[in-house]
Structures are given as structure tokens and as C-alpha cells.
Design a protein around this motif. Structure first.
Motif, mmCIF file in Angstrom:
data_model
loop_
_atom_site.group_PDB
_atom_site.id
_atom_site.type_symbol
_atom_site.label_atom_id
_atom_site.label_comp_id
_atom_site.label_asym_id
_atom_site.label_seq_id
_atom_site.Cartn_x
_atom_site.Cartn_y
_atom_site.Cartn_z
ATOM 1 N N TYR A 67 0.570 -1.182 -0.031
ATOM 2 C CA TYR A 67 -0.046 0.006 -0.002
ATOM 3 C C TYR A 67 0.967 1.351 0.116
ATOM 4 N N GLN A 68 1.872 1.328 0.767
ATOM 5 C CA GLN A 68 2.951 2.213 0.667
ATOM 6 C C GLN A 68 3.469 2.603 -0.802
ATOM 7 N N LYS A 69 3.957 1.416 -1.305
ATOM 8 C CA LYS A 69 4.293 1.934 -2.577
ATOM 9 C C LYS A 69 3.320 2.404 -3.546
ATOM 10 N N LEU A 70 1.918 1.955 -3.371
ATOM 11 C CA LEU A 70 0.952 2.391 -4.106
ATOM 12 C C LEU A 70 0.499 3.975 -3.859
ATOM 13 N N LEU A 71 0.792 4.299 -2.681
ATOM 14 C CA LEU A 71 0.347 5.585 -2.402
ATOM 15 C C LEU A 71 1.458 6.664 -3.145
ATOM 16 N N LYS A 72 2.671 5.987 -3.203
ATOM 17 C CA LYS A 72 4.022 7.064 -3.828
ATOM 18 C C LYS A 72 3.535 6.872 -5.405
ATOM 19 N N SER A 73 3.288 5.824 -5.924
ATOM 20 C CA SER A 73 3.073 5.530 -7.408
ATOM 21 C C SER A 73 1.818 6.409 -7.860
ATOM 22 N N TYR A 74 0.796 6.533 -6.957
ATOM 23 C CA TYR A 74 -0.265 7.406 -7.235
ATOM 24 C C TYR A 74 -0.100 9.164 -6.707
ATOM 25 N N ASN A 75 0.908 9.179 -6.253
ATOM 26 C CA ASN A 75 1.374 10.495 -5.735
ATOM 27 C C ASN A 75 0.314 11.098 -4.827
ATOM 28 N N VAL A 76 -0.028 10.393 -3.945
ATOM 29 C CA VAL A 76 -1.034 10.716 -2.908
ATOM 30 C C VAL A 76 -0.409 11.827 -1.912
ATOM 31 N N ALA A 77 -1.202 13.014 -1.714
ATOM 32 C CA ALA A 77 -0.641 14.113 -1.112
ATOM 33 C C ALA A 77 -1.028 13.916 0.127
ATOM 34 N N LYS A 78 -1.975 13.277 0.916
ATOM 35 C CA LYS A 78 -2.299 13.192 2.213
ATOM 36 C C LYS A 78 -3.003 11.706 2.619
ATOM 37 N N TYR A 79 -2.745 11.175 3.340
ATOM 38 C CA TYR A 79 -3.297 10.033 3.911
ATOM 39 C C TYR A 79 -3.570 9.852 5.353
ATOM 40 N N ARG A 80 -4.473 8.985 5.732
ATOM 41 C CA ARG A 80 -4.803 8.577 6.975
ATOM 42 C C ARG A 80 -5.017 7.033 7.179
ATOM 43 N N ALA A 81 -4.173 6.551 8.157
ATOM 44 C CA ALA A 81 -4.203 5.128 8.491
ATOM 45 C C ALA A 81 -4.767 4.516 9.742
ATOM 46 N N VAL A 82 -5.737 3.963 9.775
ATOM 47 C CA VAL A 82 -6.270 3.670 11.191
ATOM 48 C C VAL A 82 -6.335 2.320 11.408
ATOM 49 N N GLY A 83 -6.345 1.818 12.706
ATOM 50 C CA GLY A 83 -6.346 0.665 13.535
ATOM 51 C C GLY A 83 -7.957 0.468 14.162
ATOM 52 N N THR A 84 -8.580 -0.470 14.132
ATOM 53 C CA THR A 84 -9.825 -0.460 14.866
ATOM 54 C C THR A 84 -9.592 -1.665 16.019
ATOM 55 N N ARG A 85 -10.681 -2.462 16.201
ATOM 56 C CA ARG A 85 -10.725 -3.103 17.256
ATOM 57 C C ARG A 85 -9.543 -3.813 17.809
ATOM 58 N N VAL A 86 -8.912 -4.567 16.813
ATOM 59 C CA VAL A 86 -7.822 -5.487 17.144
ATOM 60 C C VAL A 86 -6.814 -4.754 17.656
ATOM 61 N N LEU A 87 -6.482 -3.554 16.995
ATOM 62 C CA LEU A 87 -5.441 -2.720 17.797
ATOM 63 C C LEU A 87 -5.902 -1.995 19.039
ATOM 64 N N ARG A 88 -7.311 -2.031 19.254
ATOM 65 C CA ARG A 88 -7.747 -1.353 20.572
ATOM 66 C C ARG A 88 -7.505 -2.330 21.661
ATOM 67 N N LEU A 89 -7.352 -3.442 21.123
ATOM 68 C CA LEU A 89 -7.741 -4.596 22.503
ATOM 69 C C LEU A 89 -6.306 -5.547 22.678
ATOM 70 N N ALA A 90 -5.602 -5.453 21.656
ATOM 71 C CA ALA A 90 -4.245 -6.091 22.038
ATOM 72 C C ALA A 90 -3.147 -5.775 22.657
ATOM 73 N N GLU A 91 -2.658 -6.571 23.601
ATOM 74 C CA GLU A 91 -1.820 -6.096 24.489
ATOM 75 C C GLU A 91 -0.378 -5.423 23.550
ATOM 76 N N ASP A 92 -0.161 -5.956 22.637
ATOM 77 C CA ASP A 92 1.115 -5.589 21.915
ATOM 78 C C ASP A 92 0.823 -4.643 20.686
ATOM 79 N N SER A 93 -0.255 -3.743 20.855
ATOM 80 C CA SER A 93 -0.488 -3.091 19.476
ATOM 81 C C SER A 93 0.317 -2.068 19.416
#
Length: 325
Positions: A67-93
Motif C-alpha cells: 500500500y505504501q508503494k501504491l501511495l507513492k505511485s499515485y502521488n498521494v498528497a495526504k493519507y490517514r491509516a487507522v486501526g480498529t478493534r484488534v489494535l484497541r484490544l491487543a496488548e502488543d498493539s
């Protein structure tokens, strides 16, 4: 300019790239130019281990590298990456987030269940006009008036989000995130074998207990229409349409009836995992969790007395993009 959204969920990791353009009225609109979903199952066995699955953490990071390579190939100006329940609950998030940054350069933000719900709402109703809602009708419950509220239900791998709001007014009246999802429930109640009756009964009773308080509040507030989204809902629409290959245009705004959901659920419960993988419209990688997700949807429809609803292929990714704009 191009904007992108990444959603790291319990079951899948997804990317949306859009181009911001002005429409005829002069408003800025986000036009999707690339959308992809990879099933990564980051939350596998999370309820038992409380930690992120190490094997799937590796595959998720590999997907994020793509996905990071795709962001570069599309010349993305701004992005936001979010994590949901799995990262809210995991002890090692935190450890996982640091690993993602070190290996991909992507900054991942863990969002709350309520923020996830709000983003899903604004994403789901984007582009759904009155013409689509005229396809379905719902009589208000006894004592209720027409509310003009839309109920959006997002059934994920680890949690289910409920949002009541009036998009025309930009107003959310109620939102909640309930810790039941297609992955977590399937791991708790089901196996690869054909499920027995007692397992299905236990599954449905568990869901009903979990949903009771939230659905009572929704019923008291009232709503006119329901919009369903995410993998379970899309899969059920594809099964009902008998689509051999995913077709976003056919699924988006499709009207799914409760009777059809019941029929599909009964059919799924009569099969083992290998047989389910061969069902037309169902992605094989989702076959092991589809019963759990369908059970959630079925109980929602039953408990709120909903006969039909609209399927939206717009979701939290579209909500993220709207926020970036």
C-alpha cells in the motif's frame, strides 16, 4: 490532489485512493480511483491470546508495504491509516504500530469504537440519495413517529457499529460499538465442521444478549431506513445475486430482504467449511466466518423488525476521505 485511506481491521486490511475534484456546483468531491481489500486476519485468536497473531502480523505488514508503494505511485498528497478493534484490544498493539512505521513509514492511528462508528456512518451514506431509500419501506413501531433517522450497521470482524443520524443535517443522534464480530464469534462458537444445532442456538442467544441494550435504545429513538455495510453484508448480497466475481456496482445500493438472509443463513448452517468455500458469491477466505457475521445481521433484523435494508459498499474508508477533505 489525491487522498488515501487505510483501514487495518480484525479480518482485513484495506486501501482507498481518491482524486479530489470540483463538481458542477463548485464543491470538492472525492472520486475513487483505486480500492483494494486483503484478508489478513490480524485478530485471529485475539480473544484467547490478547495479542496480535504473529504470522498474520507479518502478512499484514507485507500488505502495508504494498500500500505504501501504491501511495507513492499515485502521488498521494495526504493519507490517514487507522486501526480498529484488534489494535484497541491487543496488548502488543504499540509494538505492532512501531513495526509498521519502521518497515513502511506509515503512521497508524488507533481509533475508538465511537470514532469508528462515526466514520462508517458518513462513509456509508455518502452518495445514497432518496431514490435508493424509496426501494425499501419500514413502518414505525407502535408509538413511534417518522424520525428521518438512518440506521447504519457496520458488521466487522471484531466489533459491530451502530449509528443513527440525519446525514442531510450532518447530525448523529446515537452511536455505539458492540464487541461482537464475525471473526470473534466464529472462533468462540464454530469449527470447520458443519455446526450442530446447539452451537447455533448458543451463538444466537449470545448475540441477542450482547445486542439487547443497544437495540432497545435504537428502537426508542426510531429510524426510517437501515443501511448495512462491510464484508458479511456484501457477501450475502453477492450470494443472493449469485455473482461469481465481485462486482461493486451490482452490490452497492442492492436491497437485501430479511427472508433472503434467513434462507442463506439456514443454507450456510447445513454445510461444512469446504462446502461453504464453493458457494457462488462467497469469497473462500471468508467462508470460515460468514456464519458468525450472518448470525449478527439476522438478530439485528429480527430484534428491530426490519424486513429489508440497503447495502452500501461505501464505508469507513470513504468516511476517512471525507474527513481529509
Amino acid at each position: 490532489m489525491k487522498y488515501a485511506a487505510i483501514d487495518i481491521g480484525t479480518n482485513s486490511t484495506r486501501l482507498l485512493v481518491t482524486l479530489a475534484e470540483k463538481n458542477a456546483e463548485g464543491s470538492i468531491m472525492a472520486v475513487p480511483i483505486f480500492r483494494e481489500m486483503k484478508i489478513t486476519r490480524l485478530g485471529k485468536n485475539l480473544s484467547q491470546t490478547k495479542k496480535i497473531n504473529s504470522v498474520n502480523a507479518f502478512s499484514t505488514v507485507e500488505v502495508l508495504k504494498e500500500y505504501q508503494k501504491l501511495l507513492k505511485s499515485y502521488n498521494v498528497a495526504k493519507y490517514r491509516a487507522v486501526g480498529t478493534r484488534v489494535l484497541r484490544l491487543a496488548e502488543d498493539s504499540d509494538e505492532f504500530i512501531h513495526r509498521v512505521f519502521n518497515e513502511t513509514g506509515l503512521n497508524v492511528e488507533i481509533i475508538s469504537g465511537k470514532k469508528e462508528a462515526a466514520l462508517s456512518f458518513y462513509g456509508a451514506v455518502r452518495g445514497l440519495g432518496h431514490g435508493n431509500f424509496s426501494k425499501i419501506s419500514r413502518k414505525p413501531a407502535a408509538g413511534q413517529q417518522k424520525s428521518k433517522n438512518i440506521l447504519v450497521v457496520d458488521i466487522g470482524g471484531g466489533s459491530t457499529e451502530f449509528i443513527l443520524g440525519k446525514p442531510a443535517e450532518g447530525k448523529i443522534n446515537y452511536l455505539d460499538s458492540v464487541d461482537i464480530g464475525s471473526v470473534a464469534l466464529s472462533e468462540k462458537f464454530l469449527s470447520d465442521a458443519k455446526p450442530d444445532n446447539s452451537s447455533i442456538v448458543d451463538l444466537l442467544h449470545f448475540i441477542e444478549d450482547k445486542l439487547k441494550n443497544t437495540l432497545e435504545k435504537i428502537s426508542r429513538t426510531g429510524f426510517d431506513f437501515m443501511v448495512g455495510l462491510a464484508g458479511t453484508v456484501s457477501s450475502l448480497a453477492a450470494i443472493d445475486l449469485k455473482i461469481k466475481k465481485y462486482n461493486r456496482e451490482k452490490i452497492h445500493t442492492y436491497v437485501l430482504h430479511r427472508k433472503k438472509v434467513v434462507d442463506i443463513f439456514n443454507r450456510l448452517c447445513l454445510t461444512d467449511l469446504e462446502t461453504r468455500k464453493k458457494i457462488t458469491g462467497l469469497e473462500p477466505a471468508r467462508a470460515d466466518i460468514i456464519i458468525g457475521g450472518t448470525a449478527i445481521l439476522l438478530k439485528i433484523l429480527e430484534m428491530l423488525d426490519i424486513e429489508s435494508f440497503i447495502v452500501s459498499e461505501n464505508d469507513i474508508l470513504d468516511g476517512i476521505i471525507n474527513g481529509l477533505l
